[in-house]
Design a protein around this motif. Structure first.
Motif, short mmCIF file in Angstrom:
data_model
loop_
_atom_site.label_atom_id
_atom_site.label_comp_id
_atom_site.label_asym_id
_atom_site.label_seq_id
_atom_site.Cartn_x
_atom_site.Cartn_y
_atom_site.Cartn_z
N ALA A 1 0.81 -1.16 0.14
CA ALA A 1 0.09 -0.03 -0.14
C ALA A 1 0.81 1.31 0.03
N GLY A 2 1.92 1.14 0.71
CA GLY A 2 2.83 2.52 0.95
C GLY A 2 3.44 2.62 -0.51
N ALA A 3 3.93 1.39 -1.04
CA ALA A 3 4.58 1.58 -2.63
C ALA A 3 3.51 2.20 -3.35
N GLY A 4 2.40 1.75 -3.38
CA GLY A 4 1.61 2.20 -4.52
C GLY A 4 1.23 3.66 -4.10
N ALA A 5 1.09 4.19 -2.93
CA ALA A 5 0.52 5.49 -2.80
C ALA A 5 2.00 6.39 -2.93
N ALA A 6 3.09 6.12 -2.62
CA ALA A 6 4.27 6.84 -2.78
C ALA A 6 4.60 6.94 -4.32
N SER A 7 4.61 5.86 -4.97
CA SER A 7 4.81 6.06 -6.33
C SER A 7 3.91 6.87 -7.08
N SER A 8 2.64 6.54 -6.89
CA SER A 8 1.39 7.55 -7.70
C SER A 8 1.74 9.02 -7.41
N LEU A 9 1.90 9.27 -5.98
CA LEU A 9 2.27 10.60 -5.79
C LEU A 9 3.70 11.22 -6.13
N LEU A 10 4.76 10.43 -6.12
CA LEU A 10 5.84 11.03 -6.67
C LEU A 10 5.93 11.20 -7.92
N LEU A 11 5.26 10.34 -8.81
CA LEU A 11 5.23 10.26 -10.23
C LEU A 11 4.36 11.35 -10.87
N THR A 12 3.40 11.96 -10.05
CA THR A 12 2.42 12.94 -10.66
C THR A 12 2.54 14.35 -10.02
N ARG A 13 3.93 14.41 -9.43
CA ARG A 13 4.30 15.89 -8.93
C ARG A 13 3.67 17.26 -9.84
N GLY A 14 3.81 16.98 -10.94
CA GLY A 14 3.41 17.87 -11.94
C GLY A 14 2.06 17.84 -12.46
N GLY A 15 1.35 17.04 -11.69
CA GLY A 15 0.03 16.89 -11.86
C GLY A 15 -0.61 15.91 -13.02
N VAL A 16 -1.75 15.59 -13.01
CA VAL A 16 -2.24 14.60 -13.75
C VAL A 16 -3.74 14.97 -14.40
N THR A 17 -3.99 14.73 -15.61
CA THR A 17 -5.38 14.79 -16.04
C THR A 17 -6.22 13.72 -15.69
N ASP A 18 -7.57 13.86 -16.17
CA ASP A 18 -8.37 12.76 -15.80
C ASP A 18 -8.26 11.60 -16.57
N GLY A 19 -7.91 12.02 -17.81
CA GLY A 19 -7.76 10.51 -18.81
C GLY A 19 -6.49 9.94 -18.48
N GLN A 20 -5.43 10.75 -17.95
CA GLN A 20 -4.30 10.00 -17.66
C GLN A 20 -4.69 9.11 -16.40
N ALA A 21 -5.09 9.44 -15.33
CA ALA A 21 -5.38 8.75 -14.26
C ALA A 21 -6.42 7.69 -14.53
N ALA A 22 -7.37 8.07 -15.62
CA ALA A 22 -8.27 6.97 -15.85
C ALA A 22 -7.71 5.80 -16.43
N VAL A 23 -6.65 5.93 -17.58
CA VAL A 23 -5.88 5.01 -18.29
C VAL A 23 -5.05 4.02 -17.52
N ILE A 24 -4.34 4.72 -16.58
CA ILE A 24 -3.39 4.09 -15.63
C ILE A 24 -4.38 3.08 -14.66
N ASN A 25 -5.48 3.67 -14.09
CA ASN A 25 -6.36 2.91 -13.10
C ASN A 25 -7.02 1.66 -13.95
N SER A 26 -7.72 2.11 -15.23
CA SER A 26 -8.09 1.01 -15.96
C SER A 26 -7.12 0.02 -16.34
N GLY A 27 -5.90 0.40 -16.53
CA GLY A 27 -4.85 -0.85 -16.92
C GLY A 27 -4.98 -1.84 -15.80
N THR A 28 -4.78 -1.19 -14.56
CA THR A 28 -4.64 -2.12 -13.38
C THR A 28 -5.93 -2.86 -13.31
#
Length: 386
Positions: free
Chosen positions: A171-198
């Motif tokens: 859980a910590g790895a998933g939360a930390a990686s998603s926070l660190l990799l999106t420090r510049g921001g993320v759009t709804d489409g980008q978040a949706a395609v990553i979550n949909s891939g999961t």
């Protein structure tokens, strides 16, 4: 006698006047015609606008090469390099007909107002970055980390405390990686395609282990690889394609409804087995996702419209199943499944047609930005789609 004298005098006067008139006409006809007044003397003074560019001698070949390179830099958005090249052209060839104006354009685009207007123009039609999209990514990837931790612990035969520890680490790895990799921001489409891939990754992993009858660590490994692998595919798509939330929703709906309708029709057969069923489901969902993903490049659709279309599919399936059941009663059997599948297809088609104008813009998209002129003035620039 007096009257006679007066008549004679009148005739003499008339004759004299007629003779004078003839002499005057003859004199005028003998003179050369007067030249018409000069247009320069009568017409008002005319101011001629100077030409836009002069007609200088040809510049050196090196200056023309610098000008071409500067133009290419300006078109590609490298305004600083373009300005440097145009100034080099003007230093070597001050009479160049175009370098002066293009250098002025480069300076304007380098000004704060120009940069803001350019950024606003580039963002027109694109989804903005949002904190909600980032939050949804963090939540799903935290759960993804927990699931991966549990599966890894199942392979490693962890104890009860081990399950808790590894799940916490995941859980910590998933939360930390998603926070660190999106420090510049993320759009709804980008978040949706990553979550949909999961999500699709875990589905394909489970369907694979059932289609190929995997067991033990092989089955757990298929689920692990599916979730991690398809999440990686989603990250690549978010970075390279940058899809909109509507495009992701269309692809997801394609896979969802292709798998659902296929499952309804396969369930009516008495000769299918588990392997064949999930093999068909793998092919149907993959075909649905890929076909709708390709279609999303040519058809603009929003996430809101896709939700309505999905609701139409659900309602159509319920209507189809209910109609068969009310008609045939308890003896309907497999006909209910067929009716439900047909109802799903009909509901999706009908809702797609009824919502054809759902995404039509109500007003032009306009963005205002401050602007500074080369002479120090200030104003506003307007960028929009009309």
């Amino acid at each position: 006698m007096a009257d006679t004298c007066r008549r004679r005098a009148s005739h003499r006067v008339t004759g004299a006047m007629t003779l004078a008139t003839l002499i005057l006409l003859a004199t005028l006809s003998a003179q050369p015609p007067e030249a018409p007044p000069s247009s320069e003397a009568t017409a008002p003074e005319t101011v001629t606008a100077p030409p836009l560019v002069s007609t200088p001698d040809a510049c050196a070949a090196s200056s023309e090469a610098d000008y071409s390179a500067g133009f290419d830099a300006l078109v590609s958005g490298n305004d600083a390099k373009a300005l440097e090249l145009f100034e080099r052209v003007l230093a070597a060839c001050p009479q160049h007909p175009y370098a002066t104006e293009l250098a002025r354009l480069s300076r304007t685009r380098l000004a704060p107002g120009g940069r803001l207007a350019t950024a606003a123009a580039s963002e027109v039609g694109r989804e903005p970055r949002s904190n909600a999209a980032r939050a949804s990514l963090v939540v799903v990837q935290t759960l993804h980390g927990v699931a991966q931790g549990v599966l890894l612990c199942a392979i490693g035969d962890c104890s009860g405390q081990g399950y808790a520890a590894v799940s916490l680490l995941g859980a910590g790895a998933g939360a930390a990686s998603s926070l660190l990799l999106t420090r510049g921001g993320v759009t709804d489409g980008q978040a949706a395609v990553i979550n949909s891939g999961t999500v699709w990754g875990f589905w394909f992993g489970v369907a694979t282990l059932l289609a190929f009858d995997l067991d033990g660590d092989n089955a757990l490994g298929a689920a692990i690889l599916g979730g991690a692998g398809f999440t990686g595919v989603g990250v690549l798509l978010a970075h390279l394609v940058n899809p909109t939330s509507g495009q992701v929703s269309l692809a997801n709906s394609g896979g969802l409804w292709a798998g659902t309708v296929t499952a309804l029709f396969l369930a009516t057969s008495d000769n299918y087995d588990t392997k064949g069923f999930f093999a068909a489901e793998l092919g149907a969902t993959a075909a649905g996702i890929l076909s709708m993903a390709i279609l999303s490049k040519y058809v603009t659709v929003s996430r809101g419209r896709m939700l309505i279309i999905d609701a139409g599919g659900i309602l159509g399936g319920l209507v189809g199943a209910s109609a068969v059941y009310l008609t045939a009663g308890n003896d309907a059997g497999d006909a209910i499944l067929v009716g439900s599948g047909v109802g799903v297809l009909g509901g999706l088609a009908l809702t797609t047609y009824l919502t054809r104008d759902f995404d039509a813009p109500d007003a032009p998209q306009v963005t205002l930005a401050p602007l500074t002129t080369p002479r120090g003035g200030t104003g506003l620039s307007m960028v929009g789609r009309f």
